[in-house]
Each structure stands twice: as C-alpha cells, then as structure tokens.
Design an enzyme around this catalytic site. Structure first.
Site, PDB file in Angstrom:
ATOM      1  N   HIS A  17      33.586  49.785  42.073  1.00 27.55           N
ATOM      2  CA  HIS A  17      33.217  48.544  41.358  1.00 27.55           C
ATOM      3  C   HIS A  17      34.169  47.439  41.794  1.00 27.55           C
ATOM      4  O   HIS A  17      35.265  47.278  41.271  1.00 27.55           O
ATOM      5  CB  HIS A  17      33.292  48.773  39.841  1.00 27.55           C
ATOM      6  CG  HIS A  17      32.698  47.651  39.044  1.00 27.55           C
ATOM      7  ND1 HIS A  17      31.730  47.835  38.074  1.00 27.55           N
ATOM      8  CD2 HIS A  17      32.921  46.318  39.068  1.00 27.55           C
ATOM      9  CE1 HIS A  17      31.395  46.680  37.544  1.00 27.55           C
ATOM     10  NE2 HIS A  17      32.109  45.726  38.123  1.00 27.55           N
ATOM     11  N   HIS A  19      33.846  43.392  43.361  1.00 30.99           N
ATOM     12  CA  HIS A  19      32.952  42.274  43.693  1.00 30.99           C
ATOM     13  C   HIS A  19      33.429  41.544  44.949  1.00 30.99           C
ATOM     14  O   HIS A  19      34.589  41.152  45.030  1.00 30.99           O
ATOM     15  CB  HIS A  19      32.890  41.278  42.548  1.00 30.99           C
ATOM     16  CG  HIS A  19      32.200  41.806  41.323  1.00 30.99           C
ATOM     17  ND1 HIS A  19      30.880  41.550  41.038  1.00 30.99           N
ATOM     18  CD2 HIS A  19      32.641  42.606  40.324  1.00 30.99           C
ATOM     19  CE1 HIS A  19      30.544  42.135  39.897  1.00 30.99           C
ATOM     20  NE2 HIS A  19      31.589  42.795  39.443  1.00 30.99           N
ATOM     21  N   ASP A  21      32.736  38.533  45.850  1.00 28.16           N
ATOM     22  CA  ASP A  21      33.169  37.171  45.528  1.00 28.16           C
ATOM     23  C   ASP A  21      34.363  37.166  44.568  1.00 28.16           C
ATOM     24  O   ASP A  21      34.792  36.107  44.120  1.00 28.16           O
ATOM     25  CB  ASP A  21      32.008  36.351  44.944  1.00 28.16           C
ATOM     26  CG  ASP A  21      31.278  37.064  43.826  1.00 28.16           C
ATOM     27  OD1 ASP A  21      31.333  38.315  43.764  1.00 28.16           O
ATOM     28  OD2 ASP A  21      30.648  36.385  42.986  1.00 28.16           O
ATOM     29  N   GLY A 179      26.893  39.384  35.439  1.00 30.95           N
ATOM     30  CA  GLY A 179      26.911  38.063  34.811  1.00 30.95           C
ATOM     31  C   GLY A 179      26.982  38.217  33.306  1.00 30.95           C
ATOM     32  O   GLY A 179      27.211  39.318  32.795  1.00 30.95           O
ATOM     33  N   HIS A 206      26.093  46.648  34.877  1.00 30.27           N
ATOM     34  CA  HIS A 206      27.209  46.175  34.057  1.00 30.27           C
ATOM     35  C   HIS A 206      26.770  46.278  32.597  1.00 30.27           C
ATOM     36  O   HIS A 206      25.804  45.618  32.190  1.00 30.27           O
ATOM     37  CB  HIS A 206      27.493  44.701  34.338  1.00 30.27           C
ATOM     38  CG  HIS A 206      28.358  44.427  35.524  1.00 30.27           C
ATOM     39  ND1 HIS A 206      27.893  44.467  36.799  1.00 30.27           N
ATOM     40  CD2 HIS A 206      29.691  44.109  35.603  1.00 30.27           C
ATOM     41  CE1 HIS A 206      28.893  44.160  37.630  1.00 30.27           C
ATOM     42  NE2 HIS A 206      29.984  43.945  36.931  1.00 30.27           N
ATOM     43  N   GLU A 209      30.674  45.940  28.428  1.00 29.56           N
ATOM     44  CA  GLU A 209      31.865  45.163  28.782  1.00 29.56           C
ATOM     45  C   GLU A 209      31.982  44.002  27.786  1.00 29.56           C
ATOM     46  O   GLU A 209      32.890  43.978  26.967  1.00 29.56           O
ATOM     47  CB  GLU A 209      31.746  44.637  30.219  1.00 29.56           C
ATOM     48  CG  GLU A 209      32.943  43.817  30.675  1.00 29.56           C
ATOM     49  CD  GLU A 209      32.719  43.129  32.031  1.00 29.56           C
ATOM     50  OE1 GLU A 209      31.563  42.945  32.435  1.00 29.56           O
ATOM     51  OE2 GLU A 209      33.731  42.758  32.663  1.00 29.56           O
ATOM     52  N   ASP A 306      37.390  45.720  39.952  1.00 32.13           N
ATOM     53  CA  ASP A 306      36.448  44.675  39.530  1.00 32.13           C
ATOM     54  C   ASP A 306      36.622  43.441  40.431  1.00 32.13           C
ATOM     55  O   ASP A 306      35.764  43.178  41.250  1.00 32.13           O
ATOM     56  CB  ASP A 306      36.623  44.319  38.055  1.00 32.13           C
ATOM     57  CG  ASP A 306      35.385  43.668  37.462  1.00 32.13           C
ATOM     58  OD1 ASP A 306      34.296  43.781  38.069  1.00 32.13           O
ATOM     59  OD2 ASP A 306      35.489  43.055  36.371  1.00 32.13           O
TER      60      ASP A 306
HETATM   61 ZN   LIG Z   1      32.030  43.727  37.556  1.00 30.97          ZN
END
Ligand SMILES: [Zn+2]
Length: 365
Positions: A17, A19, A21, A179, A206, A209, A306
């Site tokens: 996991h 990202h 970006d 998101g 996701h 969270e 993350d």
């Molecule tokens: Zn994430």
C-alpha cells in the site's frame, strides 16, 4: 531491532500500500515544477518542501491530509513526469530493501496535460520497467505491479475498472478506490466492482480508515475486496472483555470474524493512520494503534507506508517504530512480510517464490 542485530533495511520486504503520488522525492517536485512553471506552496528548495508536506499532512483528518496531493499530482501530468516519478519510486523501494512492491495511483487525476487514461498507465509502466532493468543491472531483483485506483468521490469507476482490466497483461495487477471515504461508499462504484468480479480481477478497497464498519462492510460486499486499505477500524468490531482474575476474552463481531477467518489482509500504515486520525478512537500514539491487537488475534496484518513523502517514512522506518512500540523481534517482522507476500496480487507461484526469498533473507540475517 536490538543493537548489533541486522539492519531492517537489509531484510527482504513487501510493500502493498504505497501511493505513487505520495512517494515523490522533494527535489524531483522542485525540478518538475520548474519545468512546467508550477508555483510551489513553499520556496526554499527540497528540504523546505519536504517539511511542508509532513507538516501539512499532519492534520488529524483525511480530507486535509489529501490536500497535499494537489501539489504532487500537479507535476505528474506529462508522460515524462509520470515516468520519472515511477522510475524513482521503484529505485527508492529497492533502496529500502523492498523485493516486491504494488504501487497504486489514480490515472483520472493525471489527464490535465492532455494524456489519455491509457497513456498515463503506459507512462507509469515505462518508468517502472526502466527502474527494474536498471536495478537488475545493479544486482537487485524486484517485482512491481500497478494497482489502478478510481477516486471515490468521482464517477469514473467503471471506466477505470475497464482500464485496469485492459492493462492486466502489461503491468496492472489490481484495482482500488481511494479518496474521501466518509459519505462516498464503495457501493457507488458497484458497476465497476461487478465488472471486476466478472473478469476475476483482484480488488483492494480503502476502507476502515476515515469511516467505520459500514464502510468496511461495503468494501467486502459491494467491492468483494480481497484486502482492505488500512482496515484499521475493523477493531471497532472487536470487544476485549477484561474479567477480574480471569483470562481476558475477545469477542469478534461478524465483520471482524469474516476478515480474520477469511484472511482478508489489512494494509496497515501506522504513521499515516496517526496523521489522518484513523486511530483517534484508540489514542494519539503508536502504542495506541490496534496493530498489535490485530496481529495477536491472527489477522493477516501487513506493514505499509501509504505515502512516504507525507509521512517522511519507509517500510523499514515503519517496522522500526512498531518494534519500539510493541517490542517485536525478527520473527514478528518476518511474519508481517510473509503476510504481505501471501496477500499480494501476484499469481501463486510468484507468491511462493517471494515467501521463499523472504524466509531465506531472514534466516541469513
Ligand atoms: Zn492509501
């Protein structure tokens, strides 16, 4: 690890996991921003920019945390920008001792420079391929797969699911939605998930969270998720009953039991979970994180970053922090890596090879 033990960086690790970006090098952002004439929120170079990301991501809630991504995605709108970021992303994973990485990102957020969805996926794949080849020359073997993400608040889920399936033979190994979680249930993307189910295409979502059990239920029922992105709030469905003089007993609700018993992996990201407030119900420090409870109860816990930039972290750092908080030993760290290998979206043979590689690396340590 205790002093004198093997360095965590040298141990073989799996990153599930992470990202794209959220993993840029600050210096690269400075250079790409300069190339395209994008004004950064802070002047003063890479160090100042790196600090800005960590400070602004430290918001205590997911929506504010996500605002920092406006800056990273701004410099990832061209083929060369995407390829460079992907290339460096893989090099940085390898430098941290990662032997298999799954990189997630949302193509729909990278169309402002005129690229098509397919072109963005191809640009990222070219960066990944170049990095894998470079690392192979340097003697470091790494496998990397793309997880293509649809944004929860948008309505392009079906299109993104089709995109993912279209590239399943060329680097894309899974699908995700990301998101703002609260108010944007997985069920909004049901047509995408139905398509993916018909195509037998792996899904992680996701969930658990920034929202609780209903969101996890949606990820499992609507998303048919094989893994949960974070999933930390599954602990809300676990009741620890302390009885005086007796052994502590634990009661699992039906969702918590399903996730544990069916070995749905939890992609936990300790520092990110603190930054976004995901574990606010349990406390503010890493010791308060339900990570250890979930591990002790037999959940398939995995350790993830993350967003390396926003949390100024790496898998090795996350493992070191967990070790400090919960007094883990090498066997525990190995268990987390074997969990991640088992939960990866690779075919069985590749997962077995990965597990062998992890076992050999830890035994040699
Ligand atoms: Zn994430």
């Amino acid at each position: 690890m205790p002093d004198g033990g093997p360095s965590i960086v040298s141990l073989p690790k799996v990153s599930l996991h992470d990202h794209l970006d959220g993993g840029l090098r600050p210096q690269t952002i400075v250079e790409l921003a300069d190339e395209i004439g994008y004004e950064l929120p802070v002047q003063g170079g890479a160090d100042a920019l790196g600090r800005w990301f960590v400070e602004n991501a430290d918001s205590g809630n997911l929506p504010d945390y996500l605002k920092t991504f406006d800056v990273t995605t701004a410099v990832m709108q061209t083929e060369s920008g995407l390829a460079r970021v992907a290339h460096e992303f893989v090099l940085d994973l390898a430098a941290d001792g990662v032997v298999h990485g799954e990189v997630r990102w949302a193509p729909e957020q990278h169309l402002r420079g005129g690229l098509s969805l397919d072109e963005t996926v191809e640009a990222v794949q070219s960066g990944i391929d170049a990095a894998i080849a470079q690392l192979a020359d340097e003697g470091h073997e790494i496998s990397v797969g793309q997880l293509v993400t649809a944004m929860r608040h948008a309505d392009r889920g079906l299109e993104i699911a089709q995109l993912a399936v279209r590239h399943r033979e060329s680097g894309v190994i899974g699908f995700d939605i990301a998101g703002a979680e609260a108010g944007f249930p997985a069920g909004n993307h049901r047509p995408a998930f139905d398509l993916l189910a018909r195509e037998f295409f792996p899904v992680t979502v996701h969930a658990g969270e920034a929202d609780g059990l209903d969101s996890i239920r949606g990820a499992l029922i609507d998303g048919r998720a094989l893994r949960l992105g974070h999933g930390v709030r599954i602990a809300e469905d676990i009741r620890v009953v302390e009885s005086k003089g007796e052994q502590t007993t634990v009661e699992l609700g039906p969702i918590a039991a399903w996730v544990r018993d069916r070995e749905i992996a939890l992609e936990l990201s300790p520092q990110s979970n603190l930054q976004t407030g995901a574990i606010a119900a349990w406390g503010r420090d890493l010791d308060d994180h339900p990570f250890d409870l979930l591990y002790q109860l037999g959940y398939r816990v995995t350790v993830n970053t993350d967003n390396r930039l926003m949390s100024d972290t790496s898998i090795s750092k996350e493992l070191a922090l967990l070790t400090q908080a919960f007094d883990y030993d090498l066997g525990d760290l190995q268990a987390f890596q074997l969990n991640a290998a088992a939960a990866s979206f690779l075919p069985l043979e590749d997962r077995d090879d990965l597990a062998d590689r992890i076992t050999a690396g830890f035994e040699a340590a």
